[in-house]
Scaffold this motif. Structure first.
Motif, PDB file in Angstrom:
ATOM      1  N   UNK A 344       0.847  -1.191   0.000  1.00  0.00           N
ATOM      2  CA  UNK A 344       0.000   0.000   0.000  1.00  0.00           C
ATOM      3  C   UNK A 344       0.882   1.239   0.000  1.00  0.00           C
ATOM      4  N   UNK A 345       0.465   2.248  -0.797  1.00  0.00           N
ATOM      5  CA  UNK A 345       1.144   3.540  -0.810  1.00  0.00           C
ATOM      6  C   UNK A 345       0.134   4.626  -0.441  1.00  0.00           C
ATOM      7  N   UNK A 346       0.574   5.514   0.418  1.00  0.00           N
ATOM      8  CA  UNK A 346      -0.307   6.587   0.889  1.00  0.00           C
ATOM      9  C   UNK A 346      -0.515   7.618  -0.208  1.00  0.00           C
ATOM     10  N   UNK A 347      -1.327   8.627   0.101  1.00  0.00           N
ATOM     11  CA  UNK A 347      -1.575   9.704  -0.848  1.00  0.00           C
ATOM     12  C   UNK A 347      -0.330  10.484  -1.192  1.00  0.00           C
ATOM     13  N   UNK A 348       0.689  10.426  -0.335  1.00  0.00           N
ATOM     14  CA  UNK A 348       1.979  11.075  -0.622  1.00  0.00           C
ATOM     15  C   UNK A 348       2.936  10.134  -1.340  1.00  0.00           C
ATOM     16  N   UNK A 349       2.448   8.935  -1.675  1.00  0.00           N
ATOM     17  CA  UNK A 349       3.285   7.973  -2.380  1.00  0.00           C
ATOM     18  C   UNK A 349       4.235   7.204  -1.491  1.00  0.00           C
ATOM     19  N   UNK A 350       4.021   7.220  -0.182  1.00  0.00           N
ATOM     20  CA  UNK A 350       4.906   6.554   0.778  1.00  0.00           C
ATOM     21  C   UNK A 350       4.462   5.109   0.976  1.00  0.00           C
ATOM     22  N   UNK A 351       5.362   4.128   0.804  1.00  0.00           N
ATOM     23  CA  UNK A 351       4.998   2.746   1.151  1.00  0.00           C
ATOM     24  C   UNK A 351       4.690   2.666   2.651  1.00  0.00           C
ATOM     25  N   UNK A 352       3.562   2.067   2.995  1.00  0.00           N
ATOM     26  CA  UNK A 352       3.116   2.179   4.372  1.00  0.00           C
ATOM     27  C   UNK A 352       2.291   0.967   4.796  1.00  0.00           C
ATOM     28  N   UNK A 353       2.341   0.668   6.076  1.00  0.00           N
ATOM     29  CA  UNK A 353       1.454  -0.318   6.672  1.00  0.00           C
ATOM     30  C   UNK A 353       0.038   0.261   6.638  1.00  0.00           C
ATOM     31  N   UNK A 354      -0.921  -0.418   5.976  1.00  0.00           N
ATOM     32  CA  UNK A 354      -2.264   0.169   5.870  1.00  0.00           C
ATOM     33  C   UNK A 354      -2.945   0.380   7.225  1.00  0.00           C
ATOM     34  N   UNK A 355      -2.649  -0.486   8.202  1.00  0.00           N
ATOM     35  CA  UNK A 355      -3.233  -0.310   9.536  1.00  0.00           C
ATOM     36  C   UNK A 355      -2.709   0.978  10.164  1.00  0.00           C
ATOM     37  N   UNK A 356      -1.412   1.212  10.041  1.00  0.00           N
ATOM     38  CA  UNK A 356      -0.833   2.450  10.573  1.00  0.00           C
ATOM     39  C   UNK A 356      -1.411   3.668   9.854  1.00  0.00           C
ATOM     40  N   UNK A 357      -1.596   3.543   8.547  1.00  0.00           N
ATOM     41  CA  UNK A 357      -2.170   4.649   7.780  1.00  0.00           C
ATOM     42  C   UNK A 357      -3.558   5.008   8.295  1.00  0.00           C
ATOM     43  N   UNK A 358      -4.397   4.014   8.529  1.00  0.00           N
ATOM     44  CA  UNK A 358      -5.746   4.260   9.020  1.00  0.00           C
ATOM     45  C   UNK A 358      -5.717   4.889  10.410  1.00  0.00           C
ATOM     46  N   UNK A 359      -4.865   4.379  11.274  1.00  0.00           N
ATOM     47  CA  UNK A 359      -4.774   4.920  12.628  1.00  0.00           C
ATOM     48  C   UNK A 359      -4.239   6.346  12.630  1.00  0.00           C
ATOM     49  N   UNK A 360      -3.300   6.639  11.715  1.00  0.00           N
ATOM     50  CA  UNK A 360      -2.749   7.999  11.658  1.00  0.00           C
ATOM     51  C   UNK A 360      -3.822   9.036  11.381  1.00  0.00           C
ATOM     52  N   UNK A 361      -4.876   8.630  10.691  1.00  0.00           N
ATOM     53  CA  UNK A 361      -5.931   9.574  10.325  1.00  0.00           C
ATOM     54  C   UNK A 361      -7.010   9.697  11.397  1.00  0.00           C
ATOM     55  N   UNK A 362      -6.775   9.128  12.547  1.00  0.00           N
ATOM     56  CA  UNK A 362      -7.689   9.315  13.672  1.00  0.00           C
ATOM     57  C   UNK A 362      -6.993  10.154  14.740  1.00  0.00           C
ATOM     58  N   UNK A 363      -7.783  10.639  15.673  1.00  0.00           N
ATOM     59  CA  UNK A 363      -7.227  11.261  16.879  1.00  0.00           C
ATOM     60  C   UNK A 363      -7.402  10.293  18.054  1.00  0.00           C
ATOM     61  N   UNK A 364      -7.195   9.015  17.731  1.00  0.00           N
ATOM     62  CA  UNK A 364      -7.287   7.929  18.711  1.00  0.00           C
ATOM     63  C   UNK A 364      -8.647   7.920  19.404  1.00  0.00           C
ATOM     64  N   UNK A 365      -9.674   8.046  18.577  1.00  0.00           N
ATOM     65  CA  UNK A 365     -11.052   7.983  19.059  1.00  0.00           C
ATOM     66  C   UNK A 365     -11.780   6.846  18.343  1.00  0.00           C
ATOM     67  N   UNK A 366     -12.582   6.063  19.047  1.00  0.00           N
ATOM     68  CA  UNK A 366     -13.341   4.988  18.389  1.00  0.00           C
ATOM     69  C   UNK A 366     -14.205   5.498  17.243  1.00  0.00           C
ATOM     70  N   UNK A 367     -14.880   6.632  17.456  1.00  0.00           N
ATOM     71  CA  UNK A 367     -15.768   7.143  16.401  1.00  0.00           C
ATOM     72  C   UNK A 367     -14.999   7.442  15.132  1.00  0.00           C
ATOM     73  N   UNK A 368     -13.798   7.979  15.259  1.00  0.00           N
ATOM     74  CA  UNK A 368     -12.994   8.275  14.072  1.00  0.00           C
ATOM     75  C   UNK A 368     -12.648   7.003  13.311  1.00  0.00           C
ATOM     76  N   UNK A 369     -12.142   6.003  14.023  1.00  0.00           N
ATOM     77  CA  UNK A 369     -11.714   4.785  13.336  1.00  0.00           C
ATOM     78  C   UNK A 369     -12.905   4.043  12.736  1.00  0.00           C
ATOM     79  N   UNK A 370     -14.009   3.956  13.465  1.00  0.00           N
ATOM     80  CA  UNK A 370     -15.179   3.244  12.947  1.00  0.00           C
ATOM     81  C   UNK A 370     -15.715   3.947  11.702  1.00  0.00           C
ATOM     82  N   UNK A 371     -15.753   5.269  11.729  1.00  0.00           N
ATOM     83  CA  UNK A 371     -16.251   6.012  10.556  1.00  0.00           C
ATOM     84  C   UNK A 371     -15.336   5.782   9.351  1.00  0.00           C
TER      85      UNK A 371
END
Length: 553
Positions: A344-371
């Protein structure tokens, strides 16, 4: 046959909650409150270490959390703890009725202590109803009769705590209209009848609950729209805080019940100002809800497990076999990883762990990750399925979710920062993902943000930290700028203009830098990696001393 019927009913309930459009369930806990208890139990993970403190013997009076932190889920989950009785009252209805009572007194005509007297009597009535309804063979019959006589029509086994509270407040309001100029003390003393006055019923309740071995805690959920009605409800809240402080200040032997109130951390600074004497009114302690990356992944993995087993059992079996080959000790997290692409490559073209990518886009809130996961795992238009997610679905789904999450964050802080949206628009396209703090000050001056927002630069920067828009860089790797964000701290961040670099949170990157992304990708810009979101990293709550580490086996 009966058990088979129960299993089918539970599967049907899960099917109504975990749908193709929302495979991880609704983002708001209130949307699952009406389903069966056994189904709710499957959806919530009680291994959260903050949850264990919320239901501990300490009974913190206030549970504080950001919008989407799961305050309601904590209350619903804690209701299953059979060592403690919990009586929940409907916050919206009770606030409404209490406001009517205070308006009958012409609002601020009462002192804070008098408003607190009414709140305390309300809690006492809920406790009276509980003591009467859940009697046991050891209770003195005379005291139960006092409660039954005093409660009268409210002593209906089909009623609930909220109805009892509302009925009490309506009675108070009627008496205020009948006897204008009469203070709360006299109103309360006159309630009941000769055989059982308010003071008699209160004494009977205290004796009964003190003698029982099972504690009672009265709980009130957060009012979702509190940020919109804070000014109107200020007299109500000031009385509530004084009442809770008085209840929790009593010695345990003189406290027949406890109180737990959920409040939004986005308004906590204003809540402290509402409290007439914060050191006295906020007694009883408060617990802030923090989630770790592993806990969020466990919650998400559990939801995916339930969704696939309920709706796609064959695909679940195949994915579970694939998950056995994933290097992950927790089966449900392994199932989540097995459904995601390995490359997986992020929007910046960085090879990345997709789980880490998803978590990075949250503020460590359940609602963020579930959405975000609902958006990603339902992207059938990207050649994706919930058991074989494509890289394109991750990018498109995350992008789709970002807008609503940013809007939700701005709305949650509306009372504190009503002009945040306009101020942020002045930053659009004018900063990099990571930049010197002094550069922000220059943009602030050039774009006239003080005139737009009414905030000086320090106040503006504090707002950006509070919203989680910016963090402070503390390290770098070949791909990332590692940054601290305020939502993982129990205090405010501060930056030194001449030394610190600031980083835009991944959730706000597209919001602020949409047009710059092609250039950033071409320049191989570092992405922001918020501290605490590493799936394999340390638990920041232990590092910061928020929780005690689990015992070693």
């Amino acid at each position: 046959m009966h058990r088979a019927h129960e299993r089918l009913a539970a599967r049907d309930e899960l099917g109504r909650v975990l749908t193709p459009a929302r495979p991880f369930g609704p983002i708001a806990t209130e949307d699952v409150a009406g389903i069966g208890r056994s189904t709710v139990d499957q959806l919530f993970d009680r291994n959260n270490r903050i949850y264990s403190q919320a239901v501990s013997d300490l009974f913190p009076a206030y549970i504080i959390g950001r919008k989407g932190a799961g305050k309601t889920a904590f209350l619903i989950s804690s209701d299953t703890d059979r060592e403690v009785w919990r009586a929940a009252i409907d916050t919206e209805k009770v606030y409404h009725e209490m406001l009517n009572v205070l308006n009958a007194y012409r609002g601020d005509g009462l002192f804070v202590g008098q408003r607190a007297e009414i709140w305390t009597a309300l809690f006492d009535h809920v406790a009276m109803f509980h003591a009467w309804r859940f009697f046991d063979g050891h209770d003195p019959e005379g005291k139960l009769n006092v409660l039954g006589t005093y409660l009268g029509r409210a002593a209906d086994p089909a009623a609930d705590a909220s109805q009892v509270a509302e009925r009490f407040l309506r009675q108070v309001r009627e008496r205020v209209h009948e006897r204008p100029g009469t203070g709360p003390t006299e109103i309360l003393e006159g309630m009941g009848q000769d055989k059982a006055r308010f003071a008699d019923a209160r004494a009977a309740m205290r004796d009964l609950l003190t003698d029982r071995g099972q504690p009672l805690v009265i709980v009130m959920d957060n009012l979702e729209e509190l940020h919109l009605r804070l000014r109107e409800l200020t007299p109500v809240l000031a009385g509530l805080f004084r009442a809770v402080g008085g209840i929790m200040a009593r010695s345990p032997s003189d406290r027949p019940y406890g109180v737990q109130i959920c409040l939004p951390s986005e308004l906590f600074d204003q809540i402290h100002r509402i409290a007439a004497a914060a050191d006295k009114d906020m007694q009883g302690g408060y617990l802030k809800i923090y989630w770790s990356a592993r806990e969020l992944l466990r919650l998400a993995g559990t939801r995916l497990h339930l969704f696939l087993r309920t709706r796609h059992p064959d695909e679940y079996d195949r994915l579970a076999r694939a998950a056995d080959r994933v290097d992950e000790p927790e089966p449900d997290i392994a199932l989540l990883r097995a459904a995601l692409p390995t490359n997986f490559r992020s929007g910046l073209g960085i090879p990345e762990d997709p789980v880490a990518y998803l978590l990075r886009h949250t503020q460590l809130l359940p609602r963020h990750l579930i959405h975000i996961l609902n958006s990603v795992f339902s992207r059938h238009d990207r050649g994706s399925t919930p058991w074989q997610v494509t890289p394109a679905a991750i990018l498109a789904g995350t992008r789709h979710a970002e807008h609503l999450l940013v809007t939700s964050i701005l709305a949650a802080y509306q009372a504190s920062y009503p002009l945040a949206g306009e101020a942020l628009r002045r930053l659009t396209g004018r900063l990099d993902i990571c930049f010197p703090a002094c550069e922000l000050h220059k943009v602030y001056n050039r774009q006239g943000i003080r005139k737009v927002s009414g905030m000086d630069f320090d106040e503006f920067l504090s707002m950006l930290f509070s919203l989680g828009v910016l963090g402070i860089r503390f390290g770098q790797t070949g791909r990332y700028n590692k940054a601290h964000f305020q939502y993982t701290f129990d205090y405010e961040l501060g930056a030194q203009e001449e030394h610190d670099h600031l980083c835009v949170h991944p959730l706000f990157t597209r919001y602020l830098l949409e047009r710059s992304l092609p250039q950033l990708r071409k320049a191989q810009a570092h992405a922001t990696y918020p501290y605490g979101c590493d799936p394999q990293g340390e638990d920041y709550r232990t590092a910061f001393g928020y929780t005690v580490p689990p015992p070693r086996n």
